[in-house]
Design a protein around this motif. Sequence first.
Motif, PDB file in Angstrom:
ATOM      1  N   UNK A 275      -3.452  11.893  -5.367  1.00 15.03           N
ATOM      2  CA  UNK A 275      -3.395  11.303  -5.958  1.00 15.03           C
ATOM      3  C   UNK A 275      -2.592   9.586  -5.754  1.00 15.03           C
ATOM      4  N   UNK A 276      -1.886  10.067  -3.714  1.00 18.22           N
ATOM      5  CA  UNK A 276      -1.906   8.859  -3.489  1.00 18.22           C
ATOM      6  C   UNK A 276      -3.221   7.869  -3.033  1.00 18.22           C
TER       7      UNK A 276
ATOM      8  N   UNK B  83       1.687   7.093  -6.934  1.00 15.82           N
ATOM      9  CA  UNK B  83       0.475   7.771  -7.089  1.00 15.82           C
ATOM     10  C   UNK B  83       0.284   8.795  -7.035  1.00 15.82           C
ATOM     11  N   UNK B  84       1.010   8.929  -6.042  1.00 15.78           N
ATOM     12  CA  UNK B  84       1.101  10.795  -6.044  1.00 15.78           C
ATOM     13  C   UNK B  84       2.212  11.024  -6.448  1.00 15.78           C
TER      14      UNK B  84
ATOM     15  N   UNK C 223       3.018   5.334 -12.630  1.00 16.10           N
ATOM     16  CA  UNK C 223       1.958   5.579 -14.094  1.00 16.10           C
ATOM     17  C   UNK C 223       1.008   4.966 -13.915  1.00 16.10           C
ATOM     18  N   UNK C 224       0.536   4.338 -13.341  1.00 13.24           N
ATOM     19  CA  UNK C 224      -1.546   4.662 -12.828  1.00 13.24           C
ATOM     20  C   UNK C 224      -1.812   5.865 -12.757  1.00 13.24           C
ATOM     21  N   UNK C 225      -0.719   6.605 -11.859  1.00 15.46           N
ATOM     22  CA  UNK C 225      -1.076   8.122 -11.306  1.00 15.46           C
ATOM     23  C   UNK C 225      -1.154   9.057 -12.536  1.00 15.46           C
TER      24      UNK C 225
ATOM     25  N   UNK D  85      -1.125   8.624 -15.356  1.00 13.59           N
ATOM     26  CA  UNK D  85      -1.841   8.586 -17.013  1.00 13.59           C
ATOM     27  C   UNK D  85      -3.304   8.806 -16.401  1.00 13.59           C
TER      28      UNK D  85
ATOM     29  N   UNK E   3       2.197   1.429  -3.590  1.00 15.15           N
ATOM     30  CA  UNK E   3       1.708   2.065  -3.858  1.00 15.15           C
ATOM     31  C   UNK E   3       0.756   3.793  -3.805  1.00 15.15           C
ATOM     32  N   UNK E   4       0.833   4.241  -2.860  1.00 13.45           N
ATOM     33  CA  UNK E   4       0.549   5.468  -2.785  1.00 13.45           C
ATOM     34  C   UNK E   4       1.489   6.263  -2.841  1.00 13.45           C
TER      35      UNK E   4
ATOM     36  N   UNK F  64      -1.189  15.792  -4.909  1.00 12.74           N
ATOM     37  CA  UNK F  64      -0.532  14.633  -4.597  1.00 12.74           C
ATOM     38  C   UNK F  64      -1.124  13.608  -3.059  1.00 12.74           C
TER      39      UNK F  64
ATOM     40  N   UNK G 208      -7.379   2.721  -6.521  1.00 16.40           N
ATOM     41  CA  UNK G 208      -7.998   1.594  -7.644  1.00 16.40           C
ATOM     42  C   UNK G 208      -6.850   0.164  -7.675  1.00 16.40           C
TER      43      UNK G 208
ATOM     44  N   UNK H 235      -5.510  10.234 -10.162  1.00 20.42           N
ATOM     45  CA  UNK H 235      -5.281   8.889  -9.362  1.00 20.42           C
ATOM     46  C   UNK H 235      -6.011   7.154  -9.781  1.00 20.42           C
TER      47      UNK H 235
ATOM     48  N   UNK I  25       1.289   0.284 -11.204  1.00 19.34           N
ATOM     49  CA  UNK I  25       0.190   0.660 -10.197  1.00 19.34           C
ATOM     50  C   UNK I  25       0.527   1.753  -9.936  1.00 19.34           C
ATOM     51  N   UNK I  26       1.201   2.267  -9.027  1.00 20.81           N
ATOM     52  CA  UNK I  26       1.509   3.731  -8.295  1.00 20.81           C
ATOM     53  C   UNK I  26       1.783   4.836  -9.134  1.00 20.81           C
TER      54      UNK I  26
ATOM     55  N   UNK J 285      -2.720   3.890 -18.841  1.00 23.13           N
ATOM     56  CA  UNK J 285      -2.026   3.605 -18.955  1.00 23.13           C
ATOM     57  C   UNK J 285      -2.139   1.853 -18.981  1.00 23.13           C
TER      58      UNK J 285
ATOM     59  N   UNK K 110       1.114  -1.248   0.531  1.00 24.67           N
ATOM     60  CA  UNK K 110      -0.218   0.337   0.091  1.00 24.67           C
ATOM     61  C   UNK K 110       0.804   1.313  -0.531  1.00 24.67           C
TER      62      UNK K 110
ATOM     63  N   UNK L 101      -4.896   6.423  -6.045  1.00 22.52           N
ATOM     64  CA  UNK L 101      -4.483   5.038  -6.708  1.00 22.52           C
ATOM     65  C   UNK L 101      -4.516   4.024  -5.409  1.00 22.52           C
ATOM     66  N   UNK L 102      -4.666   4.308  -4.261  1.00 22.49           N
ATOM     67  CA  UNK L 102      -4.569   3.152  -2.845  1.00 22.49           C
ATOM     68  C   UNK L 102      -6.006   2.463  -4.009  1.00 22.49           C
TER      69      UNK L 102
ATOM     70  N   UNK M  91       3.953  -2.205  -8.530  1.00 26.55           N
ATOM     71  CA  UNK M  91       3.067  -1.868  -7.054  1.00 26.55           C
ATOM     72  C   UNK M  91       4.039   0.054  -7.455  1.00 26.55           C
TER      73      UNK M  91
ATOM     74  N   UNK N 231       0.394  11.307  -9.920  1.00 24.96           N
ATOM     75  CA  UNK N 231      -0.351  12.570 -10.083  1.00 24.96           C
ATOM     76  C   UNK N 231       0.105  14.008  -9.393  1.00 24.96           C
ATOM     77  N   UNK N 232       1.131  14.185  -9.360  1.00 25.20           N
ATOM     78  CA  UNK N 232       1.894  15.967  -9.341  1.00 25.20           C
ATOM     79  C   UNK N 232       2.568  16.077  -9.932  1.00 25.20           C
TER      80      UNK N 232
ATOM     81  N   UNK O 260      -7.481   5.096 -15.231  1.00 21.77           N
ATOM     82  CA  UNK O 260      -6.308   4.952 -15.506  1.00 21.77           C
ATOM     83  C   UNK O 260      -5.246   4.767 -17.274  1.00 21.77           C
TER      84      UNK O 260
END
Lengths: 123, 132
Positions: free
Chosen positions: B11-12, A11-12, A71-73, A75, A7-8, B8, B18, B75, A68-69, B80, A4, B15-16, A64, A15-16, B78
């Motif tokens: 986004x975190x 993802x953060x 590149x997922x965040x 896009x 991923x977080x 940020x 997801x 986030x 998941x984190x 991708x 977790x 993603x969590x 992860x 997104x940033x 997706x």
Amino acid sequence: MTAFLLVALGGGAGALLRYAVQRAFIARTGQPRAGTLLVNLVGTFALGLLLGLPLTAENRAAQLLVGTGFLGGLTTFSTVMAQLAELLRAKRWRTAAGYGLGTFVCALLLAAAGYAAGRCIFV
Amino acid sequence: MKTSACVAAGGALGALARYAVALALGAPESGAFPSATFTANAAGCLLIGLLGGLLANRPLPEALREFLSTGFLGGFTTLSAFGVETVRLAADGYAAMAFAYAAASAAAGLVAASAGYALAKAVFRNAREDAA
């Protein structure tokens, strides 16, 4: 637990970076689509590359954090659809068709290119 | 600066969320419909449509707006994973499933974003008129 966190964190950060690129493009071009398209295409190619690499299949932490984190965040699907829906409401059919097809066709081509490239690289 | 931190954090969390959907629905078998990414993307599109319809009636502070839209929903959804899953289906010989997944994702996303916007715009407009 670690999963977790990875991923977080990814993802953060993703997104940033997406937000920074979108802002830079809006400042230059005055519209929000170019920046979204750029992060989406770069991120999709990169995920294809990452998941194509034989090394990644055994490295769950990298999947992860980066896949998941980050590149997922990086896009986004929802922003594209919100932008498309807005273009359709404004009856800007040609821009909508160009942006929608451009996003989906290019994303699939770049995902395929990244995946193929990843499978060719043996580390 | 404050808005960037909100993006940020959003986004975190997105993603969590997801990842949680992926854990709940499980990894798809070879050749199966990628239901986890589809669910996150379709739900995220509905939510961003609802948010847009709300914002059309009632502005939110920039930091909160970006936390929700660019951060959390950006986030949560997706492109991708969608792209790579479609390519993998096709590469593994499931061309029909790849096409069905791509078409269903695009159609569901666009319908959800449009319907969400129309619904929230109507609901919040009525609420505002009732209050007036």
